[in-house]
Write an enzyme that holds these catalytic residues in place. Structure first.
Site, PDB file in Angstrom:
ATOM      1  N   ALA A   1      19.803  53.343 101.659  1.00 33.75           N
ATOM      2  CA  ALA A   1      19.926  54.414 100.660  1.00 33.75           C
ATOM      3  C   ALA A   1      20.508  55.707 101.222  1.00 33.75           C
ATOM      4  O   ALA A   1      20.917  56.575 100.450  1.00 33.75           O
ATOM      5  CB  ALA A   1      18.556  54.698 100.048  1.00 33.75           C
TER       6      ALA A   1
ATOM      7  N   ILE B   1      27.402  54.635 100.322  1.00 34.80           N
ATOM      8  CA  ILE B   1      27.182  54.021  99.008  1.00 34.80           C
ATOM      9  C   ILE B   1      25.790  54.401  98.510  1.00 34.80           C
ATOM     10  O   ILE B   1      25.606  54.744  97.349  1.00 34.80           O
ATOM     11  CB  ILE B   1      27.244  52.472  99.090  1.00 34.80           C
ATOM     12  N   GLY B   2      24.807  54.331  99.412  1.00 35.30           N
ATOM     13  CA  GLY B   2      23.413  54.488  99.014  1.00 35.30           C
ATOM     14  C   GLY B   2      23.123  55.825  98.333  1.00 35.30           C
ATOM     15  O   GLY B   2      22.411  55.872  97.328  1.00 35.30           O
TER      16      GLY B   2
ATOM     17  N   ARG C   1      33.781  48.872 107.133  1.00 31.20           N
ATOM     18  CA  ARG C   1      34.877  48.597 108.068  1.00 31.20           C
ATOM     19  C   ARG C   1      35.694  49.852 108.393  1.00 31.20           C
ATOM     20  O   ARG C   1      35.698  50.811 107.631  1.00 31.20           O
ATOM     21  CB  ARG C   1      35.769  47.485 107.544  1.00 31.20           C
TER      22      ARG C   1
ATOM     23  N   ASN D   1      26.293  42.771 109.964  1.00 35.98           N
ATOM     24  CA  ASN D   1      25.670  42.828 108.638  1.00 35.98           C
ATOM     25  C   ASN D   1      24.888  41.566 108.264  1.00 35.98           C
ATOM     26  O   ASN D   1      23.914  41.635 107.511  1.00 35.98           O
ATOM     27  CB  ASN D   1      26.729  43.137 107.574  1.00 35.98           C
TER      28      ASN D   1
ATOM     29  N   ASN E   1      29.044  44.076 102.968  1.00 33.48           N
ATOM     30  CA  ASN E   1      30.135  43.141 103.246  1.00 33.48           C
ATOM     31  C   ASN E   1      29.921  42.351 104.523  1.00 33.48           C
ATOM     32  O   ASN E   1      29.177  42.796 105.396  1.00 33.48           O
ATOM     33  CB  ASN E   1      31.456  43.931 103.355  1.00 33.48           C
TER      34      ASN E   1
ATOM     35  N   ASP F   1      36.280  45.370  91.860  1.00 38.74           N
ATOM     36  CA  ASP F   1      37.554  44.678  91.611  1.00 38.74           C
ATOM     37  C   ASP F   1      37.937  44.776  90.133  1.00 38.74           C
ATOM     38  O   ASP F   1      39.115  44.893  89.794  1.00 38.74           O
ATOM     39  CB  ASP F   1      37.453  43.218  92.056  1.00 38.74           C
TER      40      ASP F   1
ATOM     41  N   HIS G   1      35.067  38.502  96.820  1.00 40.02           N
ATOM     42  CA  HIS G   1      35.346  39.931  97.042  1.00 40.02           C
ATOM     43  C   HIS G   1      36.068  40.128  98.367  1.00 40.02           C
ATOM     44  O   HIS G   1      35.637  40.885  99.225  1.00 40.02           O
ATOM     45  CB  HIS G   1      34.027  40.723  97.002  1.00 40.02           C
TER      46      HIS G   1
HETATM   47  N1  LIG Z   1      30.608  45.154  97.510  1.00 44.06           N
HETATM   48  C1  LIG Z   1      31.316  46.245  97.365  1.00 44.06           C
HETATM   49  O1  LIG Z   1      32.011  46.436  96.361  1.00 44.06           O
HETATM   50  C2  LIG Z   1      31.273  47.300  98.428  1.00 44.06           C
HETATM   51  C3  LIG Z   1      31.799  48.571  98.176  1.00 44.06           C
HETATM   52  C4  LIG Z   1      31.714  49.532  99.168  1.00 44.06           C
HETATM   53  C5  LIG Z   1      31.101  49.232 100.376  1.00 44.06           C
HETATM   54  N2  LIG Z   1      30.610  47.991 100.587  1.00 44.06           N
HETATM   55  C6  LIG Z   1      29.904  47.658 101.818  1.00 44.06           C
HETATM   56  O2  LIG Z   1      28.629  48.305 101.790  1.00 44.06           O
HETATM   57  C7  LIG Z   1      28.174  48.534 103.128  1.00 44.06           C
HETATM   58  C8  LIG Z   1      27.752  49.984 103.286  1.00 44.06           C
HETATM   59  O3  LIG Z   1      28.869  50.845 103.179  1.00 44.06           O
HETATM   60  P1  LIG Z   1      28.680  52.441 103.358  1.00 44.06           P
HETATM   61  O4  LIG Z   1      30.019  53.035 103.168  1.00 44.06           O
HETATM   62  O5  LIG Z   1      27.541  52.909 102.534  1.00 44.06           O
HETATM   63  O6  LIG Z   1      28.244  52.517 104.906  1.00 44.06           O
HETATM   64  P2  LIG Z   1      27.404  53.678 105.605  1.00 44.06           P
HETATM   65  O7  LIG Z   1      27.522  53.466 107.067  1.00 44.06           O
HETATM   66  O8  LIG Z   1      27.808  55.003 105.058  1.00 44.06           O
HETATM   67  O9  LIG Z   1      25.910  53.390 105.133  1.00 44.06           O
HETATM   68  C9  LIG Z   1      25.204  52.258 105.503  1.00 44.06           C
HETATM   69  C10 LIG Z   1      23.739  52.622 105.558  1.00 44.06           C
HETATM   70  O10 LIG Z   1      23.014  51.436 105.908  1.00 44.06           O
HETATM   71  C11 LIG Z   1      21.969  51.846 106.763  1.00 44.06           C
HETATM   72  N3  LIG Z   1      21.443  50.731 107.543  1.00 44.06           N
HETATM   73  C12 LIG Z   1      21.950  50.148 108.658  1.00 44.06           C
HETATM   74  N4  LIG Z   1      21.125  49.177 109.081  1.00 44.06           N
HETATM   75  C13 LIG Z   1      20.095  49.125 108.206  1.00 44.06           C
HETATM   76  C14 LIG Z   1      18.925  48.323 108.099  1.00 44.06           C
HETATM   77  N5  LIG Z   1      18.651  47.371 108.997  1.00 44.06           N
HETATM   78  N6  LIG Z   1      18.089  48.552 107.084  1.00 44.06           N
HETATM   79  C15 LIG Z   1      18.359  49.514 106.161  1.00 44.06           C
HETATM   80  N7  LIG Z   1      19.435  50.302 106.213  1.00 44.06           N
HETATM   81  C16 LIG Z   1      20.297  50.112 107.221  1.00 44.06           C
HETATM   82  C17 LIG Z   1      22.589  52.923 107.643  1.00 44.06           C
HETATM   83  O11 LIG Z   1      21.607  53.720 108.270  1.00 44.06           O
HETATM   84  C18 LIG Z   1      23.409  53.685 106.617  1.00 44.06           C
HETATM   85  O12 LIG Z   1      22.678  54.753 106.047  1.00 44.06           O
HETATM   86  C19 LIG Z   1      29.341  48.126 104.026  1.00 44.06           C
HETATM   87  O13 LIG Z   1      29.127  46.831 104.514  1.00 44.06           O
HETATM   88  C20 LIG Z   1      30.536  48.160 103.088  1.00 44.06           C
HETATM   89  O14 LIG Z   1      31.581  47.322 103.514  1.00 44.06           O
HETATM   90  C21 LIG Z   1      30.684  47.025  99.645  1.00 44.06           C
HETATM   91  O1  LIG Z   2      36.901  47.146 101.254  1.00 40.37           O
HETATM   92  C1  LIG Z   2      35.842  47.496 101.785  1.00 40.37           C
HETATM   93  O2  LIG Z   2      35.632  47.411 103.004  1.00 40.37           O
HETATM   94  C2  LIG Z   2      34.751  48.112 100.927  1.00 40.37           C
HETATM   95  C3  LIG Z   2      34.629  47.479  99.581  1.00 40.37           C
HETATM   96  O3  LIG Z   2      34.404  46.111  99.680  1.00 40.37           O
HETATM   97  C4  LIG Z   2      35.794  47.773  98.685  1.00 40.37           C
HETATM   98  O4  LIG Z   2      36.315  46.847  98.062  1.00 40.37           O
HETATM   99  O5  LIG Z   2      36.175  48.958  98.586  1.00 40.37           O
END
Ligand SMILES: NC(=O)c1ccc[n+]([C@@H]2O[C@H](COP(=O)([O-])OP(=O)(O)OC[C@H]3O[C@@H](n4cnc5c(N)ncnc54)[C@H](O)[C@@H]3O)[C@@H](O)[C@H]2O)c1
Ligand SMILES: O=C(O)C[C@H](O)C(=O)O
Length: 335
Positions: free
Chosen positions: A52, A56-57, A124, A137, A162, A193, A220
């Site tokens: 959180a 994203i969180g 990434r 992850n 991801n 998407d 995805h």
């Molecule tokens: N599915 C989608 O459409 C989509 C979209 C955006 C991002 N993502 C993915 O979401 C993930 C997070 O992206 P972000 O930009 O928020 O990254 P970020 O680094 O800003 O945030 C990730 C958070 O996860 C926390 N974390 C790490 N290990 C943990 C654990 N064991 N338990 C609980 N929390 C933990 C970190 O402390 C951090 O606050 C990435 O893998 C990213 O690729 C997916």
């Molecule tokens: O592309 C990424 O690494 C983050 C997320 O899955 C996105 O589609 O923006």
């Protein structure tokens, strides 16, 4: 007349999220729905966000806090949850917010939750594919899902971390091992998407993106993202050049965002908004299911996973869409 409450107790209770490692905070985190009502929240869903404090969180927490259907919001991370919780909890909306910091508080964060949303893990950097995140992850998702299986086995789980194409099957295996697997309750989040497809198609057609609906099925990542341009609403047609351009842009939208940032980043604003608005977008397209893709029959019919199970949508109308479907299926056959 209200019973007299010691003011120091009341202040300690209200400010408990500022001191997350105390046992008092864990006690309060186990609020029942009736307790939430007593604090001004409507009866409703109990939602936990794991990860959180991240990119994203945080915006996701804000949007969930704004959702009137939510009565209780648990924010869990391994860093920074006290600050994020204090900030979000000051919003004057109904949901009660509690923060949880670190592995020892994971079970308290999960107990009694209806919906778990997981953006925990690393994003990434430019030059990386989503698959490059797998090693880190996968372990994080596995540990969190073990907690879910133990503390809230009936909850709906939304995986954002991801590579979604892999983290969903990992979660499925954890739940199968625990005997709690329910495919209708495990979803990978791919709504981005759909949002991108609506935006890019609207740009090409000169329409308002809010009035365009492009079904996107599949996974995805790259070629597993399958925009169905023959099924766009309102009905329209594209030149072959437009189809190639749109397909490439939709399939590589995430990479476009990541490459335009100098460091580790993901599409924070769009992903948070698409999840937080919950309902404005056709959620049925925004999911990856954990079904066995290998046994997916090669037909011209498209099925998608919904919260009620697999559902027939429509037949593929164009050769190009069929071609993309074959690329997608081949990808999973090789996987
Ligand atoms: N599915 C989608 O459409 C989509 C979209 C955006 C991002 N993502 C993915 O979401 C993930 C997070 O992206 P972000 O930009 O928020 O990254 P970020 O680094 O800003 O945030 C990730 C958070 O996860 C926390 N974390 C790490 N290990 C943990 C654990 N064991 N338990 C609980 N929390 C933990 C970190 O402390 C951090 O606050 C990435 O893998 C990213 O690729 C997916
Ligand atoms: O592309 C990424 O690494 C983050 C997320 O899955 C996105 O589609 O923006």
């Amino acid at each position: 007349m209200e019973p007299r409450v010691d003011p120091s107790q009341r202040i300690a209770r209200i400010a408990s999220h500022l001191h997350p490692p105390t046992s008092q905070m864990e006690e309060i985190s186990l609020l029942r729905r009736s307790d939430c009502r007593a604090k001004g929240g409507a009866p409703g869903f109990k939602v936990a966000i794991l990860g959180a404090a991240g990119g994203i969180g945080q915006p996701l927490a804000m949007l969930v806090k704004m959702n009137p259907l939510v009565s209780l919001l648990h924010l869990y991370d391994v860093v920074n949850t006290p600050g994020v919780t204090a900030d979000i909890s000051h919003m004057n909306t109904g949901a009660v917010v509690r923060g949880f910091l670190g592995q020892p508080q994971l079970e308290s964060a999960l107990a009694g939750m209806d919906l778990i949303i997981i953006p925990a893990g690393v994003p990434r950097k430019p030059g990386m594919t989503r698959d490059d995140l797998f090693n880190i992850n996968a372990g994080i998702v596995r540990t969190l899902c073990e907690g879910i299986a133990k503390c809230c086995p009936g909850a709906i789980v939304n995986l954002i971390s991801n590579p979604v194409n892999s983290t969903v099957p990992i979660a499925a295996e954890v739940f199968k091992n625990a005997g709690t697997y329910n495919p209708k309750r495990l979803l990978g989040v791919t709504t981005l998407d759909v949002a991108r497809a609506n935006t890019f198609v609207a740009e090409v057609l000169g329409l308002d993106p809010r009035e365009v609906n492009v079904p996107v099925v599949g996974g995805h990542a790259g070629v597993t993202i399958l925009p169905l341009l023959s099924q766009v609403n309102p009905p329209c047609s594209f030149t072959p050049e437009e189809i190639t351009y749109l397909t490439d842009r939709i399939q590589n939208g995430g990479t476009e965002v990541v490459e335009n940032f100098a460091s580790s980043h993901s599409c924070k604003d769009l992903s948070a908004v698409t999840r937080g608005r919950a309902g404005n977008l056709p959620a049925r397209y925004g999911t990856v299911c954990a079904g066995p893709c290998r046994s997916m029959p090669v037909t011209k019919n498209i099925y998608v996973s919904t919260h009620n199970g697999m559902k027939y949508l429509f037949s593929l109308a164009t050769k190009y869409a069929n071609y993309l479907l074959c690329v997608f299926i081949n990808f999973f056959e090789l996987y």
